[in-house]
Enzyme design. Structure first.
Site, short mmCIF file in Angstrom:
data_model
loop_
_atom_site.label_atom_id
_atom_site.label_comp_id
_atom_site.label_asym_id
_atom_site.label_seq_id
_atom_site.Cartn_x
_atom_site.Cartn_y
_atom_site.Cartn_z
N ASN A 66 35.35 41.76 44.27
CA ASN A 66 36.07 41.82 43.00
C ASN A 66 36.92 40.55 42.85
O ASN A 66 37.89 40.37 43.57
CB ASN A 66 36.96 43.08 43.00
CG ASN A 66 37.71 43.26 41.70
OD1 ASN A 66 37.84 42.33 40.91
ND2 ASN A 66 38.23 44.46 41.49
N HIS B 247 32.55 43.81 34.55
CA HIS B 247 33.45 43.47 35.66
C HIS B 247 32.95 44.17 36.92
O HIS B 247 32.60 45.34 36.91
CB HIS B 247 34.86 43.92 35.31
CG HIS B 247 35.82 43.80 36.44
ND1 HIS B 247 35.93 42.65 37.18
CD2 HIS B 247 36.71 44.68 36.97
CE1 HIS B 247 36.84 42.83 38.11
NE2 HIS B 247 37.33 44.06 38.01
N CYS C 203 41.68 41.91 34.85
CA CYS C 203 40.22 41.76 35.02
C CYS C 203 39.48 41.72 33.68
O CYS C 203 38.29 41.45 33.64
CB CYS C 203 39.68 42.88 35.89
SG CYS C 203 40.57 43.02 37.45
#
Ligand code: UT7
Length: 319
Positions: A271, A241, A114
């Site tokens: 996500n 993020h 990520c």
């Protein structure tokens, strides 16, 4: 000091299919109330017929069109992902053909989970030259393929999508002062390789990852600001993020960040690993909020455990 880069355009593509919390509550023991309260997520996008390359190409085309640059001046095309359509060739190589990029464009994939987008910006900054001053970073993820839809602790969290950015090495652009790190942990967040003797799925122990996130984000931001000789007051926007809204709120209160400077879009994207930051940047771009000179802090964290952040300014189109 090395010549830095500025962001000049963005693009994004989200698959057509929207999956609601209600939809998931029909296939796994969960509820809209639990997901919304514990994560902030309400909907996410899942691919049906789109491939990983489709997502990456659509986001990249939009960013390139908006940048209005000559593709011959691209010094790098980097795709960040945890898993493309193929182990090899890389998605970036296939983009070279799909976008008709000059053969002498370095095209490769980068996996920092990520944290991929800030990692890629740092790598691209180092590859650009005066002759080829533009870089294309595309972050594309199809996590729905890697989910175990019987595991309620992970399958409600992740979505699919792609974001892209064109950056330019410009006179007067500052170094992005990237801070990148990793911690060699394959226990709390991992996806086995294609050769595993079982279907590869996202495995995550949520609480240790949550604790890692709320500690590493503030320290990463402090390290970037120290390296850049800047203060938080000089930062216009913080784009993190999007793993859990509670993580974002934690960082806001711990660092005393003005909430209006912190962008959140987790409610409608979930996500999407490395694609979260560029998809968020694209929403800001389309809302007309990325005005020239705007200074943004981008911070990612995730499997590895990896983390990465940088400070980047919005530029004009001309290098
Ligand atoms: O992108 C990479 C980085 N990822 C992250 O940063 C994720 C970080 N972690 C998190 O965001 C959170 O830890 C989660 C959202 C993953 C989980 O939230 P939590 O508040 O830490 O929940 P938990 O794992 O402690 O579970 C609490 C309870 C458990 O039930 P019991 O044992 O108390 O009866 C879980 O089984 O919640 C249960 N649970 C659920 N219940 C309904 C877990 N998932 C669900 C669900 N629906 N989807």
């Amino acid at each position: 000091m090395q010549t830095g880069i500025k962001l000049i355009s963005t693009g994004a593509y989200l698959p057509e299919k929207i999956v609601t919390n209600e939809d998931l509550s029909r296939i796994v023991d969960t509820s809209d109330e639990w997901i919304t309260k514990r994560t902030g997520i309400r909907t996410r996008h899942h691919c049906v017929s789109e491939t990983h390359l489709d997502l990456a190409a659509a986001a990249a085309r939009q960013a390139l069109e908006r940048a209005g640059i000559d593709k011959a001046q691209l010094g790098a095309c980097v795709v960040t992902t945890v898993a493309g359509d193929k182990v090899t060739p890389s998605c970036a190589c296939m983009l070279q053909a799909a976008l008709d990029l000059p053969e002498l464009t370095p095209c490769f994939d980068l996996n920092a989970a990520c944290a991929g987008f800030p990692y890629a910006l740092r790598v691209v900054q180092g590859l650009l030259t005066d002759e080829r001053p533009y870089g294309l970073v595309v972050s594309a993820e199809v996590l729905s393929r890697l989910l175990d839809f019987t595991d309620r602790s992970t399958c409600v969290l992740f979505g699919d999508g792609a974001g892209a950015a064109v950056v330019a090495r410009q006179e007067g652009a500052e170094d992005i002062h990237a801070v990148l790190g990793s911690r060699g942990n394959d226990q709390v967040l991992c996806i086995d390789g294609a050769w595993a003797d079982h279907t590869a799925h996202v495995h995550m122990e949520g609480q240790p990852v949550f604790k890692f996130a709320v500690n590493i984000i503030p320290s990463c931001i402090e390290d970037i600001l120290r390296a850049a000789g800047r203060t938080l007051e000089e930062v216009d926007l913080v784009v993190m993020h999007q793993a859990n809204e509670r993580i974002l709120d934690h960082v806001v209160s711990r660092m005393g960040l003005p909430p209006e400077k912190v962008y959140k879009n987790i409610a409608h994207i979930g996500n999407i690993s490395s694609a979260c930051i560029p998809v968020a940047l694209n929403e800001l771009y389309e809302a007309g909020r990325l005005t020239p000179g705007l200074r943004m802090l981008c911070v990612g964290f995730g499997g590895g455990l990896t983390w990465g952040g940088c400070l980047i300014e919005m530029g004009g189109k001309e290098a």
